[in-house]
Scaffold this motif. Structure first.
Motif, PDB file in Angstrom:
ATOM      1  N   ASN A 200     115.702 -31.127  57.428  1.00 31.89           N
ATOM      2  CA  ASN A 200     114.687 -30.269  57.745  1.00 31.89           C
ATOM      3  C   ASN A 200     115.488 -28.767  58.201  1.00 31.89           C
ATOM      4  OD1 ASN A 200     112.982 -32.332  57.394  1.00 31.89           O
ATOM      5  ND2 ASN A 200     112.786 -32.673  59.572  1.00 31.89           N
ATOM      6  N   ILE A 201     115.185 -27.935  57.449  1.00 29.91           N
ATOM      7  CA  ILE A 201     115.881 -26.591  57.237  1.00 29.91           C
ATOM      8  C   ILE A 201     115.063 -25.740  58.683  1.00 29.91           C
ATOM      9  CG2 ILE A 201     116.421 -24.317  56.197  1.00 29.91           C
ATOM     10  CD1 ILE A 201     118.002 -27.001  55.143  1.00 29.91           C
ATOM     11  N   GLU A 202     116.055 -25.174  59.426  1.00 34.15           N
ATOM     12  CA  GLU A 202     115.577 -24.633  60.569  1.00 34.15           C
ATOM     13  C   GLU A 202     115.538 -23.082  60.525  1.00 34.15           C
ATOM     14  OE1 GLU A 202     114.495 -26.370  63.651  1.00 34.15           O
ATOM     15  OE2 GLU A 202     115.105 -28.080  62.983  1.00 34.15           O
ATOM     16  N   SER A 203     116.303 -22.589  59.669  1.00 34.86           N
ATOM     17  CA  SER A 203     116.324 -21.018  59.274  1.00 34.86           C
ATOM     18  C   SER A 203     116.761 -20.687  57.932  1.00 34.86           C
ATOM     19  CB  SER A 203     117.197 -20.436  60.523  1.00 34.86           C
ATOM     20  OG  SER A 203     118.349 -20.712  60.064  1.00 34.86           O
ATOM     21  N   PRO A 204     116.609 -19.488  57.464  1.00 32.41           N
ATOM     22  CA  PRO A 204     117.033 -19.127  56.173  1.00 32.41           C
ATOM     23  C   PRO A 204     118.440 -19.248  56.210  1.00 32.41           C
ATOM     24  CG  PRO A 204     115.409 -17.439  57.002  1.00 32.41           C
ATOM     25  CD  PRO A 204     115.763 -18.456  58.256  1.00 32.41           C
ATOM     26  N   THR A 205     119.384 -19.131  57.286  1.00 37.81           N
ATOM     27  CA  THR A 205     120.916 -18.999  57.344  1.00 37.81           C
ATOM     28  C   THR A 205     121.263 -20.409  56.995  1.00 37.81           C
ATOM     29  OG1 THR A 205     120.719 -18.762  59.774  1.00 37.81           O
ATOM     30  CG2 THR A 205     121.354 -17.064  58.348  1.00 37.81           C
ATOM     31  N   GLU A 206     120.544 -21.368  57.813  1.00 34.33           N
ATOM     32  CA  GLU A 206     120.944 -22.742  57.609  1.00 34.33           C
ATOM     33  C   GLU A 206     120.621 -23.119  56.062  1.00 34.33           C
ATOM     34  OE1 GLU A 206     120.402 -26.176  60.694  1.00 34.33           O
ATOM     35  OE2 GLU A 206     118.571 -26.204  59.272  1.00 34.33           O
TER      36      GLU A 206
ATOM     37  N   PHE B 175     113.411 -23.516  67.102  1.00 34.35           N
ATOM     38  CA  PHE B 175     112.925 -24.536  66.488  1.00 34.35           C
ATOM     39  C   PHE B 175     111.941 -24.153  65.088  1.00 34.35           C
ATOM     40  CE2 PHE B 175     112.450 -26.147  70.803  1.00 34.35           C
ATOM     41  CZ  PHE B 175     113.818 -26.816  70.554  1.00 34.35           C
ATOM     42  N   GLY B 176     112.598 -24.445  63.878  1.00 37.81           N
ATOM     43  CA  GLY B 176     111.916 -24.074  62.852  1.00 37.81           C
ATOM     44  C   GLY B 176     111.907 -22.489  62.524  1.00 37.81           C
ATOM     45  N   MET B 177     111.168 -22.124  61.523  1.00 35.65           N
ATOM     46  CA  MET B 177     111.257 -20.652  61.109  1.00 35.65           C
ATOM     47  C   MET B 177     110.119 -20.184  61.129  1.00 35.65           C
ATOM     48  SD  MET B 177     112.234 -20.724  57.176  1.00 35.65           S
ATOM     49  CE  MET B 177     113.523 -22.126  57.292  1.00 35.65           C
ATOM     50  N   ASP B 178     109.726 -18.997  61.435  1.00 34.62           N
ATOM     51  CA  ASP B 178     108.330 -18.311  61.417  1.00 34.62           C
ATOM     52  C   ASP B 178     107.776 -18.502  60.177  1.00 34.62           C
ATOM     53  OD1 ASP B 178     109.017 -17.778  64.025  1.00 34.62           O
ATOM     54  OD2 ASP B 178     109.397 -15.676  64.124  1.00 34.62           O
ATOM     55  N   VAL B 179     106.370 -18.443  60.418  1.00 39.02           N
ATOM     56  CA  VAL B 179     105.500 -18.556  59.164  1.00 39.02           C
ATOM     57  C   VAL B 179     105.913 -17.626  57.884  1.00 39.02           C
ATOM     58  CG1 VAL B 179     103.062 -18.403  58.115  1.00 39.02           C
ATOM     59  CG2 VAL B 179     103.784 -19.559  60.363  1.00 39.02           C
ATOM     60  N   GLU B 180     106.252 -16.438  58.326  1.00 47.82           N
ATOM     61  CA  GLU B 180     106.440 -15.442  57.170  1.00 47.82           C
ATOM     62  C   GLU B 180     107.871 -15.655  56.520  1.00 47.82           C
ATOM     63  OE1 GLU B 180     105.864 -14.801  60.202  1.00 47.82           O
ATOM     64  OE2 GLU B 180     107.210 -13.388  61.172  1.00 47.82           O
ATOM     65  N   LEU B 181     108.667 -16.510  57.026  1.00 46.74           N
ATOM     66  CA  LEU B 181     109.908 -16.815  56.379  1.00 46.74           C
ATOM     67  C   LEU B 181     109.892 -17.786  55.492  1.00 46.74           C
ATOM     68  CD1 LEU B 181     112.421 -16.280  59.436  1.00 46.74           C
ATOM     69  CD2 LEU B 181     112.223 -14.772  57.548  1.00 46.74           C
ATOM     70  N   VAL B 182     108.618 -18.681  55.730  1.00 45.01           N
ATOM     71  CA  VAL B 182     108.715 -20.219  54.940  1.00 45.01           C
ATOM     72  C   VAL B 182     108.806 -19.878  53.200  1.00 45.01           C
ATOM     73  CG1 VAL B 182     107.307 -22.092  54.460  1.00 45.01           C
ATOM     74  CG2 VAL B 182     107.866 -21.233  56.906  1.00 45.01           C
ATOM     75  N   CYS B 183     107.815 -18.982  52.816  1.00 49.01           N
ATOM     76  CA  CYS B 183     107.912 -18.940  51.336  1.00 49.01           C
ATOM     77  C   CYS B 183     109.036 -18.481  50.597  1.00 49.01           C
ATOM     78  CB  CYS B 183     106.652 -17.836  51.040  1.00 49.01           C
ATOM     79  SG  CYS B 183     105.231 -18.346  51.148  1.00 49.01           S
ATOM     80  N   PRO B 184     109.792 -17.291  51.305  1.00 48.40           N
ATOM     81  CA  PRO B 184     110.975 -16.991  50.688  1.00 48.40           C
ATOM     82  C   PRO B 184     111.993 -18.166  50.774  1.00 48.40           C
ATOM     83  CG  PRO B 184     110.380 -15.453  52.646  1.00 48.40           C
ATOM     84  CD  PRO B 184     109.227 -16.357  52.008  1.00 48.40           C
ATOM     85  N   THR B 185     111.959 -18.702  51.828  1.00 53.00           N
ATOM     86  CA  THR B 185     113.141 -19.920  51.919  1.00 53.00           C
ATOM     87  C   THR B 185     112.869 -20.948  50.891  1.00 53.00           C
ATOM     88  OG1 THR B 185     113.401 -19.409  54.399  1.00 53.00           O
ATOM     89  CG2 THR B 185     114.300 -21.602  53.714  1.00 53.00           C
ATOM     90  N   VAL B 186     111.641 -21.513  50.675  1.00 52.58           N
ATOM     91  CA  VAL B 186     111.243 -22.455  49.754  1.00 52.58           C
ATOM     92  C   VAL B 186     111.459 -22.099  48.439  1.00 52.58           C
ATOM     93  CG1 VAL B 186     109.370 -23.840  48.849  1.00 52.58           C
ATOM     94  CG2 VAL B 186     109.375 -23.617  51.114  1.00 52.58           C
ATOM     95  N   ASP B 187     111.313 -20.767  47.897  1.00 44.53           N
ATOM     96  CA  ASP B 187     111.726 -20.111  46.702  1.00 44.53           C
ATOM     97  C   ASP B 187     113.101 -20.339  46.493  1.00 44.53           C
ATOM     98  OD1 ASP B 187     109.036 -19.597  45.986  1.00 44.53           O
ATOM     99  OD2 ASP B 187     109.281 -17.380  46.762  1.00 44.53           O
ATOM    100  N   ARG B 188     113.778 -20.102  47.527  1.00 43.21           N
ATOM    101  CA  ARG B 188     115.320 -20.041  47.530  1.00 43.21           C
ATOM    102  C   ARG B 188     115.710 -21.513  47.087  1.00 43.21           C
ATOM    103  NH1 ARG B 188     119.935 -18.810  47.320  1.00 43.21           N
ATOM    104  NH2 ARG B 188     121.554 -18.917  48.890  1.00 43.21           N
TER     105      ARG B 188
END
Ligand SMILES: *Cc1c(COP(=O)(O)O)cnc(C)c1O
Length: 411
Positions: free
Chosen positions: A131-137, A178-191
């Motif tokens: 469960n990815i907690e941040s874009p850097t992770e 914990f986790g990432m803010d909502v606006e970071l989710v889409c770019p992270t899933v794309d990645r």
């Protein structure tokens, strides 16, 4: 005289025999004679009953995960692996324990901020869902996976933009590690998807220890809405959505048992009427204390009985080094009593007001404060209930050189 305080509510399902508390069919005194004191006892029967009751209350298609940080004791963990649909872990150490307990890698998900490189490597090699907690992770996982030439299983942990009302511990709604803010989710899933990794879905955990069904129902509805909104924005359906947990247990006077039936009913209706993009998604909840907390009892022997300025103290051979939460976590604003009893005189009428303290040389070491109990003598056994979660593994066992208590799982 200090004011008499109530004890917390004793969990259902504990019987007595010959005037003593029975756990797994054995008397408290027999258990202590056989295994020593202090002692944590977990009852398989209680675990089974709790799990079956919950299973029955929840929609059939819902997966129920066990969050093992509540209690990682190996025999108990193996039992929970046999009951639960998944095991949620939060460290490399827990990963090892879960595998040893028989959990299958594809049934394990690994959350937690600050996963170290070696833990990520271990998780990637083992094939558990991270469960990815941040874009850097996310980047770190992709990099290690690339090097290892493994396709990683990745879910995105979302910091929800709401919290679980009335929860003891908020894990969402606001700035959180914990986790990432909502606006970071889409770019992270794309990645994740573009890198060729396996995107498993979302993990959305809003809080812990809620006793109001309405609050949990509202949070689950918000969580499903959020998952749908994110999936729509990504343009891809998640295989899996972990709705979090938050199911609490009564610890303190006035606390009432959570109505799981009400939650199940609402969730059944919710799952029957899902947003289109979630139609084929597998949903799960992840619970710790609700599954195991009330199935554990901490037994500790009275080693001294003393009076100071007309207050009676029962001094036990246990204490906050095993049951930190019962003592009030190194000082709380208002200290309230956990459920407790004199296990060796379980059915005797209350006869006196006592404070039950531990053996540590600190005024914080209190197991129960100014409670009415039957008259206990040296050698009698105190039971502290709700000891199945966040007890043995969440207390400072080495404080004052005391060491851990023995733990056993009984039928
Ligand atoms: C701690 C934790 C749990 C378990 O919480 P309980 O209150 O014991 O049910 C579940 N999920 C996550 C992500 C956690 O951090």
């Amino acid at each position: 005289m200090s004011k008499v305080k109530p004890t917390g509510p004793i969990p259902q399902g504990y019987d007595d025999k010959d005037g003593e508390l029975l756990i797994g069919g054995e008397k408290a005194s027999e258990l202590v004679d056989q295994h020593g004191s202090p002692l944590f006892i977990y009852s398989k029967d209680q675990l089974d009953k709790r799990f079956a009751g919950l299973r029955n209350a929840m929609p059939e298609q819902l997966h129920i995960h066990y969050a093992m940080k509540a209690n990682p004791f190996a025999p108990l963990l193996s039992h929970m692996v046999s009951l639960a649909d998944g095991i949620d872990i939060a460290s490399g150490g827990e990963l090892e324990m879960a595998i040893k307990a028989g959990a299958k890698p594809n049934h394990i998900s690994f959350a937690g901020p600050g996963k170290r490189g070696e833990e990520l490597l271990q998780a990637i090699r083992t094939g558990v869902t991270i469960n990815i907690e941040s874009p850097t992770e996310c980047d770190r996982v992709l990099k290690i996976s690339d090097r290892e030439d493994v396709q990683p299983r990745m879910a995105v942990r979302v910091n929800p933009d709401f919290d679980l009302k009335g929860s003891g511990m908020k894990m969402g709604g606001g700035a959180k590690p914990f986790g990432m803010d909502v606006e970071l989710v889409c770019p992270t899933v794309d990645r994740i998807v573009n890198a060729g990794a396996l995107w498993r879905g979302f993990h959305i955990f809003a809080g812990s220890q809620a006793l109001k069904a309405d609050a949990i129902i509202e949070t689950q509805q918000q969580t499903i809405k959020l998952a749908a909104r994110l999936a729509d924005a990504i343009g891809k359906a998640p295989d899996h959505v972990n709705l979090g947990g938050g199911f609490g247990i009564p610890y303190f006077p006035g606390d009432e048992q959570l109505d799981a039936g009400q939650i199940g009913e609402a969730l059944r209706a919710e799952l029957a009427n899902l947003p289109k993009i979630l139609a084929n998604t597998q949903f799960a909840i992840e619970l710790g204390r609700y599954l195991v907390g009330e199935a554990g009892v901490y037994l500790t022997k009275v080693v001294d009985r003393k009076v100071s300025q007309s207050q009676t103290f029962l001094v036990t051979d246990g204490g906050l080094h095993h049951q930190l939460a019962a003592s009030g976590n190194f000082g709380t604003v208002v200290r309230r009593n956990y459920p407790a009893a004199i296990a060796s005189k379980y059915t005797t009428e209350t006869q006196e007001v006592v404070s039950i303290v531990g053996c540590l040389c600190t005024p914080l070491d209190r197991l129960n404060d100014n409670v009415e109990m039957p008259k206990a003598e040296v050698g009698d056994i105190v039971a502290v209930f709700c000891a199945g979660a966040y007890g043995a593994s969440a207390s400072p066992a080495n404080f004052l050189g005391q060491g851990p208590a023995k733990e056993i799982l009984v039928d």
